[in-house]
Scaffold this motif. Sequence first.
Motif, PDB file in Angstrom:
ATOM      1  N   SER A 219       0.840  -1.194   0.000  1.00  0.00           N
ATOM      2  CA  SER A 219       0.000   0.000   0.000  1.00  0.00           C
ATOM      3  C   SER A 219       0.879   1.249   0.000  1.00  0.00           C
ATOM      4  O   SER A 219       2.061   1.199   0.341  1.00  0.00           O
ATOM      5  CB  SER A 219      -0.963  -0.014   1.186  1.00  0.00           C
ATOM      6  OG  SER A 219      -0.264  -0.364   2.339  1.00  0.00           O
ATOM      7  N   VAL A 220       0.283   2.346  -0.400  1.00  0.00           N
ATOM      8  CA  VAL A 220       1.023   3.597  -0.551  1.00  0.00           C
ATOM      9  C   VAL A 220       1.388   4.154   0.821  1.00  0.00           C
ATOM     10  O   VAL A 220       0.532   4.266   1.700  1.00  0.00           O
ATOM     11  CB  VAL A 220       0.162   4.626  -1.322  1.00  0.00           C
ATOM     12  CG1 VAL A 220       0.909   5.941  -1.471  1.00  0.00           C
ATOM     13  CG2 VAL A 220      -0.242   4.053  -2.680  1.00  0.00           C
ATOM     14  N   ASN A 221       2.652   4.474   1.009  1.00  0.00           N
ATOM     15  CA  ASN A 221       3.087   5.171   2.210  1.00  0.00           C
ATOM     16  C   ASN A 221       2.849   6.666   1.964  1.00  0.00           C
ATOM     17  O   ASN A 221       3.656   7.346   1.312  1.00  0.00           O
ATOM     18  CB  ASN A 221       4.570   4.859   2.449  1.00  0.00           C
ATOM     19  CG  ASN A 221       5.117   5.532   3.691  1.00  0.00           C
ATOM     20  OD1 ASN A 221       4.667   6.620   4.075  1.00  0.00           O
ATOM     21  ND2 ASN A 221       6.091   4.892   4.317  1.00  0.00           N
ATOM     22  N   GLU A 222       1.719   7.155   2.477  1.00  0.00           N
ATOM     23  CA  GLU A 222       1.279   8.514   2.125  1.00  0.00           C
ATOM     24  C   GLU A 222       2.235   9.598   2.623  1.00  0.00           C
ATOM     25  O   GLU A 222       2.449  10.605   1.945  1.00  0.00           O
ATOM     26  CB  GLU A 222      -0.141   8.784   2.665  1.00  0.00           C
ATOM     27  CG  GLU A 222      -1.235   7.909   2.037  1.00  0.00           C
ATOM     28  CD  GLU A 222      -1.539   8.238   0.566  1.00  0.00           C
ATOM     29  OE1 GLU A 222      -1.094   9.297   0.062  1.00  0.00           O
ATOM     30  OE2 GLU A 222      -2.213   7.408  -0.092  1.00  0.00           O
ATOM     31  N   ALA A 223       2.798   9.379   3.814  1.00  0.00           N
ATOM     32  CA  ALA A 223       3.716  10.387   4.354  1.00  0.00           C
ATOM     33  C   ALA A 223       4.963  10.486   3.481  1.00  0.00           C
ATOM     34  O   ALA A 223       5.434  11.579   3.132  1.00  0.00           O
ATOM     35  CB  ALA A 223       4.097  10.029   5.796  1.00  0.00           C
ATOM     36  N   LEU A 224       5.462   9.323   3.087  1.00  0.00           N
ATOM     37  CA  LEU A 224       6.637   9.289   2.223  1.00  0.00           C
ATOM     38  C   LEU A 224       6.312   9.879   0.855  1.00  0.00           C
ATOM     39  O   LEU A 224       7.096  10.657   0.286  1.00  0.00           O
ATOM     40  CB  LEU A 224       7.114   7.834   2.099  1.00  0.00           C
ATOM     41  CG  LEU A 224       8.380   7.548   1.299  1.00  0.00           C
ATOM     42  CD1 LEU A 224       9.543   8.414   1.750  1.00  0.00           C
ATOM     43  CD2 LEU A 224       8.752   6.061   1.435  1.00  0.00           C
ATOM     44  N   ALA A 226       4.132  12.172   0.157  1.00  0.00           N
ATOM     45  CA  ALA A 226       4.063  13.632   0.264  1.00  0.00           C
ATOM     46  C   ALA A 226       5.469  14.236   0.267  1.00  0.00           C
ATOM     47  O   ALA A 226       5.727  15.270  -0.367  1.00  0.00           O
ATOM     48  CB  ALA A 226       3.311  14.014   1.541  1.00  0.00           C
ATOM     49  N   GLU A 227       6.377  13.557   0.941  1.00  0.00           N
ATOM     50  CA  GLU A 227       7.761  14.029   0.990  1.00  0.00           C
ATOM     51  C   GLU A 227       8.402  13.978  -0.409  1.00  0.00           C
ATOM     52  O   GLU A 227       9.068  14.921  -0.840  1.00  0.00           O
ATOM     53  CB  GLU A 227       8.526  13.102   1.941  1.00  0.00           C
ATOM     54  CG  GLU A 227       9.749  13.701   2.559  1.00  0.00           C
ATOM     55  CD  GLU A 227      10.407  12.668   3.472  1.00  0.00           C
ATOM     56  OE1 GLU A 227      11.549  12.314   3.201  1.00  0.00           O
ATOM     57  OE2 GLU A 227       9.728  12.207   4.435  1.00  0.00           O
ATOM     58  N   LEU A 228       8.166  12.884  -1.115  1.00  0.00           N
ATOM     59  CA  LEU A 228       8.737  12.751  -2.461  1.00  0.00           C
ATOM     60  C   LEU A 228       8.173  13.807  -3.407  1.00  0.00           C
ATOM     61  O   LEU A 228       8.881  14.356  -4.251  1.00  0.00           O
ATOM     62  CB  LEU A 228       8.470  11.351  -3.035  1.00  0.00           C
ATOM     63  CG  LEU A 228       9.062  10.171  -2.263  1.00  0.00           C
ATOM     64  CD1 LEU A 228       8.635   8.844  -2.896  1.00  0.00           C
ATOM     65  CD2 LEU A 228      10.584  10.263  -2.201  1.00  0.00           C
ATOM     66  N   LEU A 229       6.879  14.087  -3.244  1.00  0.00           N
ATOM     67  CA  LEU A 229       6.239  15.062  -4.131  1.00  0.00           C
ATOM     68  C   LEU A 229       6.712  16.489  -3.857  1.00  0.00           C
ATOM     69  O   LEU A 229       6.474  17.396  -4.655  1.00  0.00           O
ATOM     70  CB  LEU A 229       4.709  14.976  -4.005  1.00  0.00           C
ATOM     71  CG  LEU A 229       4.073  13.750  -4.670  1.00  0.00           C
ATOM     72  CD1 LEU A 229       2.601  13.624  -4.267  1.00  0.00           C
ATOM     73  CD2 LEU A 229       4.191  13.812  -6.193  1.00  0.00           C
ATOM     74  N   ALA A 230       7.400  16.682  -2.723  1.00  0.00           N
ATOM     75  CA  ALA A 230       7.927  18.016  -2.412  1.00  0.00           C
ATOM     76  C   ALA A 230       9.237  18.291  -3.155  1.00  0.00           C
ATOM     77  O   ALA A 230       9.781  19.393  -3.080  1.00  0.00           O
ATOM     78  CB  ALA A 230       8.126  18.147  -0.895  1.00  0.00           C
ATOM     79  N   ARG A 258      13.478   2.847   2.775  1.00  0.00           N
ATOM     80  CA  ARG A 258      12.550   3.536   3.664  1.00  0.00           C
ATOM     81  C   ARG A 258      11.176   2.882   3.748  1.00  0.00           C
ATOM     82  O   ARG A 258      10.509   2.983   4.771  1.00  0.00           O
ATOM     83  CB  ARG A 258      12.400   4.994   3.223  1.00  0.00           C
ATOM     84  CG  ARG A 258      13.697   5.758   3.439  1.00  0.00           C
ATOM     85  CD  ARG A 258      13.517   7.228   3.244  1.00  0.00           C
ATOM     86  NE  ARG A 258      12.539   7.815   4.149  1.00  0.00           N
ATOM     87  CZ  ARG A 258      12.113   9.061   4.051  1.00  0.00           C
ATOM     88  NH1 ARG A 258      12.555   9.829   3.083  1.00  0.00           N
ATOM     89  NH2 ARG A 258      11.220   9.536   4.902  1.00  0.00           N
ATOM     90  N   ALA A 259      10.730   2.223   2.677  1.00  0.00           N
ATOM     91  CA  ALA A 259       9.337   1.745   2.661  1.00  0.00           C
ATOM     92  C   ALA A 259       9.190   0.228   2.696  1.00  0.00           C
ATOM     93  O   ALA A 259       8.106  -0.274   2.967  1.00  0.00           O
ATOM     94  CB  ALA A 259       8.617   2.306   1.432  1.00  0.00           C
ATOM     95  N   GLY A 260      10.248  -0.511   2.404  1.00  0.00           N
ATOM     96  CA  GLY A 260      10.109  -1.968   2.301  1.00  0.00           C
ATOM     97  C   GLY A 260       9.556  -2.329   0.932  1.00  0.00           C
ATOM     98  O   GLY A 260       8.924  -1.491   0.283  1.00  0.00           O
ATOM     99  N   PRO A 261       9.767  -3.592   0.494  1.00  0.00           N
ATOM    100  CA  PRO A 261       9.519  -3.956  -0.905  1.00  0.00           C
ATOM    101  C   PRO A 261       8.136  -3.615  -1.467  1.00  0.00           C
ATOM    102  O   PRO A 261       8.041  -2.817  -2.397  1.00  0.00           O
ATOM    103  CB  PRO A 261       9.761  -5.471  -0.924  1.00  0.00           C
ATOM    104  CG  PRO A 261      10.623  -5.748   0.257  1.00  0.00           C
ATOM    105  CD  PRO A 261      10.339  -4.683   1.274  1.00  0.00           C
ATOM    106  N   ALA A 262       7.086  -4.188  -0.913  1.00  0.00           N
ATOM    107  CA  ALA A 262       5.774  -4.023  -1.557  1.00  0.00           C
ATOM    108  C   ALA A 262       5.307  -2.562  -1.490  1.00  0.00           C
ATOM    109  O   ALA A 262       4.823  -2.003  -2.480  1.00  0.00           O
ATOM    110  CB  ALA A 262       4.754  -4.945  -0.905  1.00  0.00           C
ATOM    111  N   ASP A 263       5.467  -1.955  -0.316  1.00  0.00           N
ATOM    112  CA  ASP A 263       5.011  -0.560  -0.174  1.00  0.00           C
ATOM    113  C   ASP A 263       5.837   0.393  -1.039  1.00  0.00           C
ATOM    114  O   ASP A 263       5.316   1.405  -1.526  1.00  0.00           O
ATOM    115  CB  ASP A 263       5.055  -0.116   1.289  1.00  0.00           C
ATOM    116  CG  ASP A 263       3.948  -0.785   2.120  1.00  0.00           C
ATOM    117  OD1 ASP A 263       3.165  -1.575   1.538  1.00  0.00           O
ATOM    118  OD2 ASP A 263       3.888  -0.532   3.337  1.00  0.00           O
TER     119      ASP A 263
END
Length: 367
Positions: A219-224, A226-230, A258-263
């Motif tokens: 699943s999408v790591n939303e916090a990450l 948002a950081e990437l989109l900055a 930072r997120a692990g494989p699937a995420d």
Amino acid sequence: MTERPTLAVGLMSGTSLDGMDAALVRFSGPTRAELLGFVQLPYSKDYRSRLSAAITRGTTRELALLHDAIAEWAVEATAEVLAQAHVRASDLDLIAFHGQTIWHEPPIVTWQLGEPARLAEAFGVRVVSGFRGRDLAAGGQGAPLVPIADVLLFGSDHPRALLNLGGMANVTWVARRAVTEGAFAFDTGPGMAVIDDLARLIDPALPYDVDGRLGATGSVNEALLAELLADEYFTAVPPKSTGRERFGSDYAAALLRRAGPADAVATAVALTTASVAAAMSRWMPDTADLLVSGGGRHHPAVMAGLEARLGARVRVRRFDEVFFSGDAKEAVAFALLGYLTIHGQPGNLPSATGARGPRVLGVVTPA
Ligand SMILES: Nc1ncnc2c1ncn2[C@@H]1O[C@H](COP(=O)(O)OP(=O)(O)O)[C@@H](O)[C@H]1O
Ligand SMILES: [Mg+2]
């Protein structure tokens, strides 16, 4: 321009490093193209690793040898597309050879490898190559160059947006077919490159996230996200272009940690779709018609994400539904660029590259 039909082969190998594409195209003028044949020659796993390693840390000798090897793949792809369409090399008017981008750092340099003389010698046909240099010299990004094809060949009688999902993602806006005024384009950011690199890091046997299987489990790591989109690339005002130097294997490796494989895969998919949607809503007029080309349209989560994020007002279709295989579009676009060059016509769209003006692109190696 001449009315006599012109037969051209366009050769494209993009930032995905998946293979060499060859399109055989018959032009009856710059706005009339017919696709006669198309082949995708997938790179061997070994060659792809060699290419990918050379792009990040190749020695001078490795790069020089690639200059030759890329041309050899181009010769093979050309021979295949001619055989497929039962066309003789002696009937060809030109070969347009993009080469492989080894480094893209506008506005300083963009560098494509692949010796055009190998093609000229193999087929006895003139070769147009080195398409990006002149635009760069004129203050442009040297990219994207596909937009002129979007305008001349793939526009409509109403405003249309065209999105290509290759290694990077780029979008063109066309007010009306064959009208360059008002048309513009830019790279929105990563297309499939980060997803591809993640897939290969997770399972080295995979060429990419085949049919979206890896991303489907996470699943999408939303916090990450948002950081990437900055990232400053996404907020920079077009025209702009990018490449693996920014969104490549190091970027993917950091995301994986930072997120692990699937995420990580699910988050990379969201990064592509969210950055495309944000770029379109920020910089493009509302457009109801979007045609998607490039290998990314084979990735189910990427397509579903795009539709979800663009909302109901935009009709998202595969390029294939209106024209021909969306895998062939870029190779056809380069055939057109070669055609324009030999007719002394500019191939860049200054509103896409930022160049000071229209320029006749490329270098011609005589037959
Ligand atoms: N069946 C598929 N499932 C998922 N992704 C795919 C599939 N087929 C192609 N792709 C994606 O498309 C990419 C190739 O797209 P392409 O348009 O050739 O890019 P480029 O122009 O950069 O070479 C692959 O690296 C992969 O990410
Ligand atoms: Mg490709």
